[in-house]
Write an enzyme that holds these catalytic residues in place. Structure first.
Site, mmCIF file in Angstrom:
data_model
loop_
_atom_site.group_PDB
_atom_site.id
_atom_site.type_symbol
_atom_site.label_atom_id
_atom_site.label_comp_id
_atom_site.label_asym_id
_atom_site.label_seq_id
_atom_site.Cartn_x
_atom_site.Cartn_y
_atom_site.Cartn_z
ATOM 1 N N GLY A 31 42.109 -27.701 29.233
ATOM 2 C CA GLY A 31 41.945 -29.143 29.318
ATOM 3 C C GLY A 31 42.353 -29.863 28.049
ATOM 4 O O GLY A 31 43.098 -29.338 27.219
ATOM 5 N N ASP A 32 41.807 -31.053 27.865
ATOM 6 C CA ASP A 32 42.206 -31.924 26.764
ATOM 7 C C ASP A 32 41.998 -31.289 25.398
ATOM 8 O O ASP A 32 42.882 -31.316 24.542
ATOM 9 C CB ASP A 32 41.430 -33.248 26.858
ATOM 10 C CG ASP A 32 41.808 -34.211 25.747
ATOM 11 O OD1 ASP A 32 42.953 -34.690 25.747
ATOM 12 O OD2 ASP A 32 40.966 -34.471 24.863
ATOM 13 N N GLY A 33 40.817 -30.696 25.172
ATOM 14 C CA GLY A 33 40.551 -30.068 23.875
ATOM 15 C C GLY A 33 41.487 -28.910 23.604
ATOM 16 O O GLY A 33 41.945 -28.718 22.474
ATOM 17 N N ASP B 105 37.902 -31.330 36.289
ATOM 18 C CA ASP B 105 37.597 -32.749 36.110
ATOM 19 C C ASP B 105 38.758 -33.676 36.477
ATOM 20 O O ASP B 105 38.549 -34.865 36.702
ATOM 21 C CB ASP B 105 37.188 -33.023 34.661
ATOM 22 C CG ASP B 105 35.978 -32.216 34.231
ATOM 23 O OD1 ASP B 105 35.128 -31.931 35.101
ATOM 24 O OD2 ASP B 105 35.884 -31.856 33.044
ATOM 25 N N ASP C 215 40.931 -34.901 34.578
ATOM 26 C CA ASP C 215 40.870 -35.993 33.610
ATOM 27 C C ASP C 215 41.975 -35.940 32.550
ATOM 28 O O ASP C 215 41.855 -36.556 31.489
ATOM 29 C CB ASP C 215 39.505 -36.003 32.913
ATOM 30 C CG ASP C 215 39.232 -34.721 32.133
ATOM 31 O OD1 ASP C 215 39.982 -33.733 32.304
ATOM 32 O OD2 ASP C 215 38.252 -34.693 31.357
ATOM 33 N N ARG D 97 34.591 -21.004 23.425
ATOM 34 C CA ARG D 97 34.728 -22.091 22.455
ATOM 35 C C ARG D 97 34.985 -21.463 21.084
ATOM 36 O O ARG D 97 34.497 -20.380 20.781
ATOM 37 C CB ARG D 97 33.453 -22.939 22.400
ATOM 38 C CG ARG D 97 32.962 -23.409 23.771
ATOM 39 C CD ARG D 97 33.863 -24.435 24.400
ATOM 40 N NE ARG D 97 33.352 -24.879 25.699
ATOM 41 C CZ ARG D 97 33.980 -25.723 26.494
ATOM 42 N NH1 ARG D 97 35.152 -26.198 26.134
ATOM 43 N NH2 ARG D 97 33.448 -26.073 27.654
ATOM 44 N N GLY E 192 36.566 -24.954 29.720
ATOM 45 C CA GLY E 192 35.869 -24.599 30.952
ATOM 46 C C GLY E 192 36.801 -23.929 31.943
ATOM 47 O O GLY E 192 37.959 -24.310 32.074
ATOM 48 N N ARG F 78 32.618 -34.625 33.739
ATOM 49 C CA ARG F 78 32.550 -35.089 32.352
ATOM 50 C C ARG F 78 32.581 -36.610 32.329
ATOM 51 O O ARG F 78 31.735 -37.247 32.938
ATOM 52 C CB ARG F 78 33.670 -34.456 31.520
ATOM 53 C CG ARG F 78 33.336 -34.358 30.033
ATOM 54 C CD ARG F 78 34.304 -33.495 29.268
ATOM 55 N NE ARG F 78 35.670 -33.960 29.332
ATOM 56 C CZ ARG F 78 36.634 -33.548 28.530
ATOM 57 N NH1 ARG F 78 36.371 -32.649 27.592
ATOM 58 N NH2 ARG F 78 37.864 -34.004 28.652
ATOM 59 N N ARG G 224 49.125 -15.373 36.548
ATOM 60 C CA ARG G 224 50.018 -14.537 37.358
ATOM 61 C C ARG G 224 51.443 -15.097 37.350
ATOM 62 O O ARG G 224 52.422 -14.352 37.206
ATOM 63 C CB ARG G 224 49.475 -14.461 38.783
ATOM 64 C CG ARG G 224 50.378 -13.762 39.796
ATOM 65 C CD ARG G 224 49.711 -13.808 41.172
ATOM 66 N NE ARG G 224 50.523 -13.168 42.203
ATOM 67 C CZ ARG G 224 51.444 -13.800 42.925
ATOM 68 N NH1 ARG G 224 51.687 -15.095 42.707
ATOM 69 N NH2 ARG G 224 52.137 -13.158 43.846
ATOM 70 N N THR H 195 41.604 -27.800 34.707
ATOM 71 C CA THR H 195 40.237 -28.300 34.593
ATOM 72 C C THR H 195 39.831 -28.927 35.921
ATOM 73 O O THR H 195 40.638 -29.614 36.558
ATOM 74 C CB THR H 195 40.079 -29.357 33.476
ATOM 75 O OG1 THR H 195 38.806 -30.011 33.614
ATOM 76 C CG2 THR H 195 41.166 -30.404 33.531
ATOM 77 N N ARG I 136 32.510 -25.074 39.632
ATOM 78 C CA ARG I 136 33.609 -24.449 38.888
ATOM 79 C C ARG I 136 34.085 -23.142 39.509
ATOM 80 O O ARG I 136 35.179 -22.673 39.209
ATOM 81 C CB ARG I 136 33.168 -24.157 37.448
ATOM 82 C CG ARG I 136 33.282 -25.331 36.522
ATOM 83 C CD ARG I 136 33.218 -24.810 35.101
ATOM 84 N NE ARG I 136 33.064 -25.874 34.143
ATOM 85 C CZ ARG I 136 32.723 -25.683 32.888
ATOM 86 N NH1 ARG I 136 32.474 -24.453 32.458
ATOM 87 N NH2 ARG I 136 32.628 -26.681 32.051
#
Length: 319
Positions: free
Chosen positions: A102-104, A127, A129, A72, A11, A171, A21, A125, A252
């Site tokens: 992010g995490d993924g 989130d 998280d 994705r 995301g 999330r 940059r 991200t 976002r």
């Protein structure tokens, strides 16, 4: 290390452009060419790379989203797909990779390192998280966007003497709801990391009503459940006129705050520094205002936890 590449994945988050940059300009300062990979891991597999000049990243520090786009990629989840990605990096004589996401995205970055390719992760991200870092790029902008929206909703809630339930993103994490709720004086904040009692929320609404307050704001993190369903239950129990607003993807977008621009600049430059030092398999992290690199394995072994002291404080201040 003469050539590095940078991509954004997952995301989008405000501040990603500032990080891009920083990678490009820090690389140029150290005599390193930086290639942008378009559309995340999909573009990496397809070899969609372009050498980025100083001019290419001019006038982007203030822009939300990502100039490199994001997508994705199911193919990258396979070993064959990851091998194709490494082949493209080798083909373009890239020596190291910076992954902003992010995490993924970091799980993918770690697997590239396992295939022998030096990779550094930069947490981007809204989130907030990602374990191992106090803040992620985009979080501060997102909560300020939410605050602005709630301020406007409160005007209407006051005018019509209504209870408003506002569902925010995050999330499985409650950070956006927690920080925005505390900053905006929400009467109740529902986050997945803390149990809630609907009857207690109703009692708080009744208490507010008894002391003459005719409007209330309840913030619900999406990880808790549907704000619409929670709003319907509150209306059913109290009989009070209740409205629900789901903020969605507006959270976002937008120009990043000063905090996110500075954080992204620091993290992007640190990623380049780590690669030049011969480091790999690391995530850039900010802890106690110090930007450092920590091992992916260490970050993955941690569990993200919001500051529940803020949650308790919000309850105290909303009596």
């Amino acid at each position: 290390m003469k050539r590095i590449a940078v991509l954004t994945s997952g995301g989008d988050a405000p501040g990603m452009n500032a990080a891009i940059r920083a990678v490009v300009r820090s690389g140029a300062y150290h005599g390193v060419e930086v290639f942008g990979v378009y559309r995340g891991y999909t573009g990496l597999i397809q070899g969609d790379l372009k050498l980025l000049s100083l001019g290419d990243v001019g006038d982007i520090i203030h822009r939300g989203g990502t100039i490199l786009y994001s997508a994705r990629c199911e193919e990258f989840k396979t070993e064959e797909g990851r091998k194709k990605a490494v082949e493209q990096l080798r083909k373009n004589k890239i020596d190291g990779l910076v992954v902003i996401g992010g995490d993924g995205s970091f799980q993918g970055a770690k697997k590239l390192t396992a295939l022998g390719f030096p990779t550094i992760g930069v947490p981007g991200t809204i989130d907030n998280d990602i374990p191992g870092t106090d803040f992620t790029i985009g979080f501060d902008t997102a909560i300020n966007t939410v605050i602005d929206c709630i301020d406007k909703i409160r005007d209407t809630a006051y005018s019509h003497e209504r209870t408003y339930v506002v569902e925010v993103m995050g999330r499985d994490a409650g950070d956006i709801a927690l920080w925005a709720g505390l900053a905006d004086g929400a009467e109740s904040i529902l986050i997945p990391e803390a149990p809630y009692d609907l009857n207690e929320i109703v009692e708080r609404l009744k208490h507010s009503n008894e002391r003459g307050k005719k409007h209330s704001i309840i913030i619900v993190a999406e990880g808790v459940g549907s704000g619409i369903e929670i709003g319907e239950k509150i209306k059913e129990i109290t009989g009070c006129e209740t409205r629900v607003t789901v903020l969605g993807h507006v959270q976002r977008g937008g120009s990043p705050t000063a905090f996110d621009r500075v954080l992204a600049s620091r993290m992007g430059a640190k990623a380049v520094e780590l690669l030049l030092e011969g480091k790999k398999d690391k995530m850039v992290s900010i802890r106690n205002n110090e930007v450092v690199g920590i091992d992916f394995d260490k970050a993955f072994s941690m569990k993200h936890k919001p500051d529940l002291q803020l949650y308790d404080l919000a309850k105290i201040l909303s009596i």
